[in-house]
Design a protein around this motif. Structure first.
Motif, mmCIF file in Angstrom:
data_model
loop_
_atom_site.group_PDB
_atom_site.id
_atom_site.type_symbol
_atom_site.label_atom_id
_atom_site.label_comp_id
_atom_site.label_asym_id
_atom_site.label_seq_id
_atom_site.Cartn_x
_atom_site.Cartn_y
_atom_site.Cartn_z
ATOM 1 N N GLY A 153 0.775 -1.227 0.000
ATOM 2 C CA GLY A 153 0.000 0.000 0.000
ATOM 3 C C GLY A 153 0.808 1.279 0.000
ATOM 4 O O GLY A 153 0.223 2.367 -0.065
ATOM 5 N N TRP A 154 2.114 1.176 0.076
ATOM 6 C CA TRP A 154 2.972 2.360 0.108
ATOM 7 C C TRP A 154 3.801 2.455 -1.167
ATOM 8 O O TRP A 154 4.408 1.475 -1.597
ATOM 9 C CB TRP A 154 3.921 2.321 1.305
ATOM 10 C CG TRP A 154 3.342 2.918 2.551
ATOM 11 C CD1 TRP A 154 2.032 3.124 2.832
ATOM 12 C CD2 TRP A 154 4.081 3.374 3.695
ATOM 13 N NE1 TRP A 154 1.894 3.683 4.071
ATOM 14 C CE2 TRP A 154 3.131 3.852 4.624
ATOM 15 C CE3 TRP A 154 5.430 3.423 4.015
ATOM 16 C CZ2 TRP A 154 3.507 4.371 5.870
ATOM 17 C CZ3 TRP A 154 5.794 3.943 5.255
ATOM 18 C CH2 TRP A 154 4.847 4.416 6.164
ATOM 19 N N THR A 155 3.835 3.653 -1.726
ATOM 20 C CA THR A 155 4.768 3.936 -2.816
ATOM 21 C C THR A 155 6.129 4.272 -2.219
ATOM 22 O O THR A 155 6.284 4.414 -1.000
ATOM 23 C CB THR A 155 4.292 5.132 -3.648
ATOM 24 O OG1 THR A 155 4.318 6.310 -2.805
ATOM 25 C CG2 THR A 155 2.878 4.919 -4.182
ATOM 26 N N ARG A 156 7.117 4.427 -3.097
ATOM 27 C CA ARG A 156 8.421 4.898 -2.615
ATOM 28 C C ARG A 156 8.296 6.278 -1.990
ATOM 29 O O ARG A 156 9.009 6.599 -1.036
ATOM 30 C CB ARG A 156 9.410 4.929 -3.778
ATOM 31 C CG ARG A 156 9.865 3.545 -4.228
ATOM 32 C CD ARG A 156 10.673 3.631 -5.495
ATOM 33 N NE ARG A 156 11.246 2.328 -5.859
ATOM 34 C CZ ARG A 156 11.682 2.017 -7.072
ATOM 35 N NH1 ARG A 156 11.607 2.926 -8.047
ATOM 36 N NH2 ARG A 156 12.182 0.837 -7.315
ATOM 37 N N GLY A 157 7.372 7.088 -2.499
ATOM 38 C CA GLY A 157 7.152 8.401 -1.909
ATOM 39 C C GLY A 157 6.666 8.313 -0.472
ATOM 40 O O GLY A 157 7.051 9.126 0.379
ATOM 41 N N HIS A 158 5.827 7.333 -0.175
ATOM 42 C CA HIS A 158 5.396 7.129 1.205
ATOM 43 C C HIS A 158 6.600 6.803 2.092
ATOM 44 O O HIS A 158 6.715 7.310 3.219
ATOM 45 C CB HIS A 158 4.378 5.990 1.298
ATOM 46 C CG HIS A 158 3.011 6.326 0.802
ATOM 47 N ND1 HIS A 158 2.645 6.187 -0.515
ATOM 48 C CD2 HIS A 158 1.910 6.795 1.456
ATOM 49 C CE1 HIS A 158 1.372 6.545 -0.659
ATOM 50 N NE2 HIS A 158 0.906 6.921 0.516
ATOM 51 N N ALA A 160 15.248 17.118 6.845
ATOM 52 C CA ALA A 160 14.885 16.422 8.080
ATOM 53 C C ALA A 160 16.062 15.627 8.636
ATOM 54 O O ALA A 160 16.297 15.618 9.853
ATOM 55 C CB ALA A 160 13.694 15.499 7.831
ATOM 56 N N CYS A 161 16.807 14.972 7.761
ATOM 57 C CA CYS A 161 17.999 14.236 8.200
ATOM 58 C C CYS A 161 19.012 15.194 8.821
ATOM 59 O O CYS A 161 19.654 14.871 9.831
ATOM 60 C CB CYS A 161 18.628 13.498 7.025
ATOM 61 S SG CYS A 161 17.658 12.103 6.398
ATOM 62 N N LEU A 183 10.465 8.449 6.236
ATOM 63 C CA LEU A 183 11.817 8.616 6.756
ATOM 64 C C LEU A 183 12.078 10.062 7.173
ATOM 65 O O LEU A 183 12.793 10.316 8.156
ATOM 66 C CB LEU A 183 12.837 8.160 5.720
ATOM 67 C CG LEU A 183 12.995 6.641 5.612
ATOM 68 C CD1 LEU A 183 13.713 6.256 4.324
ATOM 69 C CD2 LEU A 183 13.751 6.106 6.824
ATOM 70 N N ALA A 184 11.513 11.009 6.451
ATOM 71 C CA ALA A 184 11.648 12.417 6.842
ATOM 72 C C ALA A 184 10.895 12.697 8.140
ATOM 73 O O ALA A 184 11.428 13.320 9.067
ATOM 74 C CB ALA A 184 11.139 13.326 5.731
ATOM 75 N N VAL A 189 16.547 3.842 8.910
ATOM 76 C CA VAL A 189 17.151 4.194 7.622
ATOM 77 C C VAL A 189 17.456 2.950 6.812
ATOM 78 O O VAL A 189 17.073 2.849 5.628
ATOM 79 C CB VAL A 189 18.413 5.053 7.830
ATOM 80 C CG1 VAL A 189 19.156 5.226 6.508
ATOM 81 C CG2 VAL A 189 18.043 6.417 8.397
ATOM 82 N N TRP A 190 18.136 1.967 7.399
ATOM 83 C CA TRP A 190 18.516 0.789 6.614
ATOM 84 C C TRP A 190 17.304 -0.060 6.220
ATOM 85 O O TRP A 190 17.205 -0.551 5.088
ATOM 86 C CB TRP A 190 19.529 -0.059 7.372
ATOM 87 C CG TRP A 190 20.937 0.411 7.184
ATOM 88 C CD1 TRP A 190 21.783 0.900 8.126
ATOM 89 C CD2 TRP A 190 21.667 0.439 5.950
ATOM 90 N NE1 TRP A 190 22.991 1.240 7.558
ATOM 91 C CE2 TRP A 190 22.950 0.961 6.232
ATOM 92 C CE3 TRP A 190 21.365 0.082 4.636
ATOM 93 C CZ2 TRP A 190 23.929 1.131 5.244
ATOM 94 C CZ3 TRP A 190 22.329 0.249 3.647
ATOM 95 C CH2 TRP A 190 23.593 0.761 3.959
ATOM 96 N N THR A 191 16.375 -0.244 7.155
ATOM 97 C CA THR A 191 15.218 -1.089 6.844
ATOM 98 C C THR A 191 14.385 -0.483 5.724
ATOM 99 O O THR A 191 13.976 -1.177 4.781
ATOM 100 C CB THR A 191 14.356 -1.290 8.102
ATOM 101 O OG1 THR A 191 15.145 -1.886 9.131
ATOM 102 C CG2 THR A 191 13.164 -2.193 7.801
ATOM 103 N N HIS A 192 14.171 0.828 5.773
ATOM 104 C CA HIS A 192 13.347 1.451 4.740
ATOM 105 C C HIS A 192 14.129 1.717 3.454
ATOM 106 O O HIS A 192 13.517 1.842 2.385
ATOM 107 C CB HIS A 192 12.692 2.708 5.282
ATOM 108 C CG HIS A 192 11.660 2.405 6.341
ATOM 109 N ND1 HIS A 192 10.651 1.490 6.136
ATOM 110 C CD2 HIS A 192 11.505 2.870 7.605
ATOM 111 C CE1 HIS A 192 9.908 1.420 7.223
ATOM 112 N NE2 HIS A 192 10.409 2.239 8.131
ATOM 113 N N LEU A 193 15.446 1.768 3.538
ATOM 114 C CA LEU A 193 16.243 1.751 2.306
ATOM 115 C C LEU A 193 15.955 0.475 1.522
ATOM 116 O O LEU A 193 15.791 0.503 0.297
ATOM 117 C CB LEU A 193 17.729 1.821 2.646
ATOM 118 C CG LEU A 193 18.468 3.116 2.351
ATOM 119 C CD1 LEU A 193 19.857 3.102 2.971
ATOM 120 C CD2 LEU A 193 18.567 3.333 0.845
#
Length: 250
Positions: free
Chosen positions: A50-55, A111-112, A60-61, A152-156
């Motif tokens: 249900g999530w795009t890369r944009g999500h 944000a980072c 992450l931000a 960061v790593w998991t969502h990468l």
């Protein structure tokens, strides 16, 4: 007490300064990947249902900003919740994912940056302060850099763009494994399972876990394969034995 003496605080034997250095390295990989996205890449599906890369990028931000709130709480002693509410969190992610890719990219970088700036403001005593994570669980502020590294790593990996857990630097693996194992090491019931992980330097680590589902009593394999399984991102064939589905982490 505030200041920049982060190196004196430790979490699982790793100094806070070392963990923050790992966060900087992981963030550089993340922003480098997102920098290569074409506009259409932001709207492509991620590995999260249900999530795009944009999500994922927007999450992450906003996660960085949520952790800034916790760092501020630790430094000032004034409560700053990670998110106003889960409804607000989810709405911010949905709205953010609809923006132009360049805006999402700039938002992520900013944000980072805010996270790293706030982290450098904490002194040794600040890292010992107790705050509440987004689920309301009390945690030491010293856990926050590890929390960010894991996100960061998991969502990468979830971005599904040339980066898997096999890309995680050796120096980050122990921190990620310790974080991924938290739900299973803290269980007071369940079925016992011994996990043995082989690290790229040839060493091994083992843990005695308790999991919700009955399964083989021993699982072993590479760190990358173990992280894939522990985070609910798949059940790699390279891990020994039939594996229970642990569900998604994060």
């Amino acid at each position: 007490m505030t200041g920049s003496n982060t190196s004196a605080s430790t979490m699982n034997g790793t100094t806070t300064a070392a963990t923050l250095a790992a966060v900087r390295e992981a963030t550089a990989v993340l922003t480098g990947v997102v920098e290569r996205f074409a506009e259409t890449d932001f709207t492509r599906p991620s590995l999260l249902p249900g999530w795009t890369r944009g999500h994922v990028v927007t999450h992450l931000a906003r996660n960085a900003d949520a952790l800034v709130n916790l760092l501020t709480w630790a430094r000032t002693g004034i409560e700053h919740a990670a998110y106003p509410s889960w409804a607000d969190r989810n709405a911010d992610i949905a709205d953010g994912a609809s923006r132009l890719g360049q805006i999402q990219r700039e938002d992520l970088v900013a944000a980072c940056g805010r996270f790293m700036v706030e982290a450098t403001r904490l002194g040794h005593e600040d890292w010992a302060a107790r705050v509440q994570n987004s689920s309301g669980t009390p945690v030491a502020a010293a856990q926050i850099p590890q929390m960010r590294l894991f996100e960061v790593w998991t969502h990468l990996v979830d971005l599904d763009f040339e980066v898997g857990f096999d890309a995680v630097p050796t120096g980050h693996l122990d921190l990620l494994l310790d974080r991924a194992l938290l739900p299973h090491r803290s269980r007071t019931d369940g079925h016992p399972l011994r996990l043995t992980v082989s690290l790229p330097d040839g060493s091994q680590r083992s843990w005695e876990l308790a999991i919700a589902q009955d399964a083989d009593s021993e699982v072993s394999g590479s760190a990358a394969a173990a992280l894939t399984w522990l985070t609910g991102r798949g059940r790699p064939a390279s891990l020994s034995g039939p594996l229970p589905d642990l569900g998604a982490w994060g």
